[in-house]
Design a protein around this motif. Structure first.
Motif, PDB file in Angstrom:
ATOM      1  N   PHE A  66      48.955  47.156  42.692  1.00 17.70           N
ATOM      2  CA  PHE A  66      47.790  47.493  43.512  1.00 17.70           C
ATOM      3  C   PHE A  66      46.521  46.796  43.010  1.00 17.70           C
ATOM      4  N   LYS A  67      46.698  45.655  42.362  1.00 25.23           N
ATOM      5  CA  LYS A  67      45.579  44.964  41.719  1.00 25.23           C
ATOM      6  C   LYS A  67      44.446  44.643  42.681  1.00 25.23           C
ATOM      7  N   THR A  68      44.779  44.083  43.848  1.00 33.35           N
ATOM      8  CA  THR A  68      43.716  43.672  44.777  1.00 33.35           C
ATOM      9  C   THR A  68      42.953  44.869  45.319  1.00 33.35           C
ATOM     10  N   THR A  69      43.632  45.983  45.492  1.00 36.81           N
ATOM     11  CA  THR A  69      42.949  47.168  46.018  1.00 36.81           C
ATOM     12  C   THR A  69      41.981  47.737  44.975  1.00 36.81           C
ATOM     13  N   ILE A  70      42.374  47.693  43.707  1.00 36.01           N
ATOM     14  CA  ILE A  70      41.499  48.186  42.642  1.00 36.01           C
ATOM     15  C   ILE A  70      40.265  47.292  42.512  1.00 36.01           C
ATOM     16  N   ILE A  71      40.480  45.976  42.612  1.00 41.02           N
ATOM     17  CA  ILE A  71      39.345  45.048  42.576  1.00 41.02           C
ATOM     18  C   ILE A  71      38.416  45.308  43.762  1.00 41.02           C
ATOM     19  N   GLY A  72      39.004  45.501  44.950  1.00 38.68           N
ATOM     20  CA  GLY A  72      38.198  45.785  46.133  1.00 38.68           C
ATOM     21  C   GLY A  72      37.379  47.051  45.970  1.00 38.68           C
ATOM     22  N   GLY A  73      37.993  48.094  45.415  1.00 34.62           N
ATOM     23  CA  GLY A  73      37.268  49.333  45.166  1.00 34.62           C
ATOM     24  C   GLY A  73      36.115  49.125  44.207  1.00 34.62           C
ATOM     25  N   ALA A  74      36.351  48.343  43.147  1.00 30.61           N
ATOM     26  CA  ALA A  74      35.305  48.076  42.162  1.00 30.61           C
ATOM     27  C   ALA A  74      34.126  47.337  42.785  1.00 30.61           C
ATOM     28  N   GLN A  75      34.415  46.473  43.749  1.00 30.70           N
ATOM     29  CA  GLN A  75      33.357  45.669  44.374  1.00 30.70           C
ATOM     30  C   GLN A  75      32.382  46.509  45.193  1.00 30.70           C
ATOM     31  N   ILE A  76      32.784  47.712  45.563  1.00 34.66           N
ATOM     32  CA  ILE A  76      31.858  48.593  46.301  1.00 34.66           C
ATOM     33  C   ILE A  76      31.565  49.867  45.502  1.00 34.66           C
ATOM     34  N   GLY A  77      31.730  49.783  44.198  1.00 37.88           N
ATOM     35  CA  GLY A  77      31.364  50.897  43.331  1.00 37.88           C
ATOM     36  C   GLY A  77      32.328  52.066  43.343  1.00 37.88           C
ATOM     37  N   LYS A  78      33.576  51.829  43.735  1.00 39.47           N
ATOM     38  CA  LYS A  78      34.558  52.912  43.803  1.00 39.47           C
ATOM     39  C   LYS A  78      35.779  52.617  42.935  1.00 39.47           C
ATOM     40  N   LYS A  79      35.530  51.963  41.801  1.00 33.51           N
ATOM     41  CA  LYS A  79      36.635  51.610  40.914  1.00 33.51           C
ATOM     42  C   LYS A  79      37.332  52.851  40.367  1.00 33.51           C
ATOM     43  N   GLU A  80      36.561  53.866  39.983  1.00 32.14           N
ATOM     44  CA  GLU A  80      37.166  55.073  39.424  1.00 32.14           C
ATOM     45  C   GLU A  80      38.077  55.757  40.434  1.00 32.14           C
ATOM     46  N   MET A  81      37.631  55.788  41.705  1.00 34.53           N
ATOM     47  CA  MET A  81      38.464  56.381  42.745  1.00 34.53           C
ATOM     48  C   MET A  81      39.760  55.580  42.919  1.00 34.53           C
ATOM     49  N   ALA A  82      39.633  54.256  42.915  1.00 31.26           N
ATOM     50  CA  ALA A  82      40.813  53.408  43.086  1.00 31.26           C
ATOM     51  C   ALA A  82      41.788  53.605  41.931  1.00 31.26           C
ATOM     52  N   ILE A  83      41.277  53.656  40.721  1.00 32.68           N
ATOM     53  CA  ILE A  83      42.148  53.850  39.548  1.00 32.68           C
ATOM     54  C   ILE A  83      42.818  55.220  39.604  1.00 32.68           C
ATOM     55  N   TYR A  84      42.061  56.229  40.033  1.00 33.27           N
ATOM     56  CA  TYR A  84      42.655  57.569  40.147  1.00 33.27           C
ATOM     57  C   TYR A  84      43.774  57.566  41.190  1.00 33.27           C
ATOM     58  N   LEU A  85      43.523  56.982  42.348  1.00 37.79           N
ATOM     59  CA  LEU A  85      44.541  56.942  43.394  1.00 37.79           C
ATOM     60  C   LEU A  85      45.788  56.207  42.890  1.00 37.79           C
ATOM     61  N   ARG A 111      39.247  40.998  50.291  1.00 36.78           N
ATOM     62  CA  ARG A 111      39.512  39.814  51.109  1.00 36.78           C
ATOM     63  C   ARG A 111      38.274  39.311  51.832  1.00 36.78           C
ATOM     64  N   GLY A 112      37.104  39.740  51.366  1.00 43.68           N
ATOM     65  CA  GLY A 112      35.847  39.159  51.826  1.00 43.68           C
ATOM     66  C   GLY A 112      35.289  39.709  53.114  1.00 43.68           C
ATOM     67  N   GLN A 113      35.726  40.909  53.512  1.00 43.53           N
ATOM     68  CA  GLN A 113      35.208  41.506  54.745  1.00 43.53           C
ATOM     69  C   GLN A 113      34.704  42.934  54.492  1.00 43.53           C
TER      70      GLN A 113
END
Length: 250
Positions: A66-85, A111-113
């Motif tokens: 789930f690497k890309t999803t965690i990076i995406g979450g981090a890019q909008i300040g939701k890295k902790e939520m992504a890691i928890y999920l 993916r830039g959107q």
């Protein structure tokens, strides 16, 4: 500057496509599980969840699957939520599948959107959708059991990108075949077959030596449970050269 899929949208293919889908052989697989006709989340979320859960189920660490999803979450300040999920994904139980669907909601950011991002808390797959995702992942696993082993997965094309194509990532490599997984309700299109050929050409130019033994292009669609495959040697040299020059930019 474009990804592979964006580049394909920019160009006009010859009539019928550079590679006509009917040129691929087909093998219908069979199992006893029926899919529900109803899914309550977007098809792209289903497809992403199936993709990443498949990678997880073949022993890929969850943070890599789930690497890309965690990076995406981090890019909008939701890295902790992504890691928890990601930490709640443990298999193909309902909680894991629901978490995977939420995680895929961060992919649009990666993916830039970012303008297309919608709160992942609102992604709530129902029982039918969870059943379908579980079935599609299990079909992927059965396919990999029969057509594997996998020698490379979730790869990019360092050394193969050009001024026209600067991003793109592939699904799976076996010893002799480059595989792309699709969960669409319809058969492959000429956009899908061109995507595979571009991946193949970029792979051959890339730093990845695993492409040296690749001789076939393949698509597996677990929703249709059909394997599609074509030998690269059956693609006319003129087609390959045209795609190299006019689409990829070599």
């Amino acid at each position: 500057m474009a990804s592979v899929t964006q580049r394909i949208k920019q160009i006009k293919q010859p009539r019928g496509g550079y590679i006509k889908p009917r040129e691929f052989s087909q093998n219908q697989l069979v199992d006893s599980t029926e899919l529900s006709e109803n899914e309550n989340i977007h098809a792209s979320l289903v497809g992403g969840a199936v993709d990443y859960l498949t990678r997880f189920m073949i022993k890929t660490p969850v943070e890599d699957a789930f690497k890309t999803t965690i990076i995406g979450g981090a890019q909008i300040g939701k890295k902790e939520m992504a890691i928890y999920l990601a930490s709640t994904v443990s298999g193909l139980d309902s909680e894991s599948i629901s978490a995977a669907c939420k995680l895929v909601g961060f992919d649009v950011v990666y993916r830039g959107q970012p303008g297309l991002y919608k709160p992942v808390e609102d992604i709530q797959p129902d029982e039918d959708t969870i059943h379908n995702i579980k079935t599609l992942v299990n079909r992927n696993l059965a396919f990999l059991e029969g057509y594997g082993p996998i020698i490379k997965q979730g790869f990019t094309f360092e050394g193969g990108y050009t001024n026209l194509i600067t991003a793109g990532d592939g699904d799976f490599l076996t010893k002799d075949t480059l595989w792309d997984f699709k969960t669409s309700k319809t058969a492959p299109t000429n956009k899908h077959t061109l995507q595979l050929l571009i991946y193949y050409l970029m792979g051959k130019q890339s730093i990845h030596k695993e492409f040296d033994t690749v001789e076939n292009l393949g698509i597996f669609n677990p929703r249709l449970n059909i394997v599609y495959r074509l030998s690269v040697s059956d693609i006319p040299t003129g087609v390959i050269e045209a795609v190299k020059r006019d689409v990829v930019g070599y």
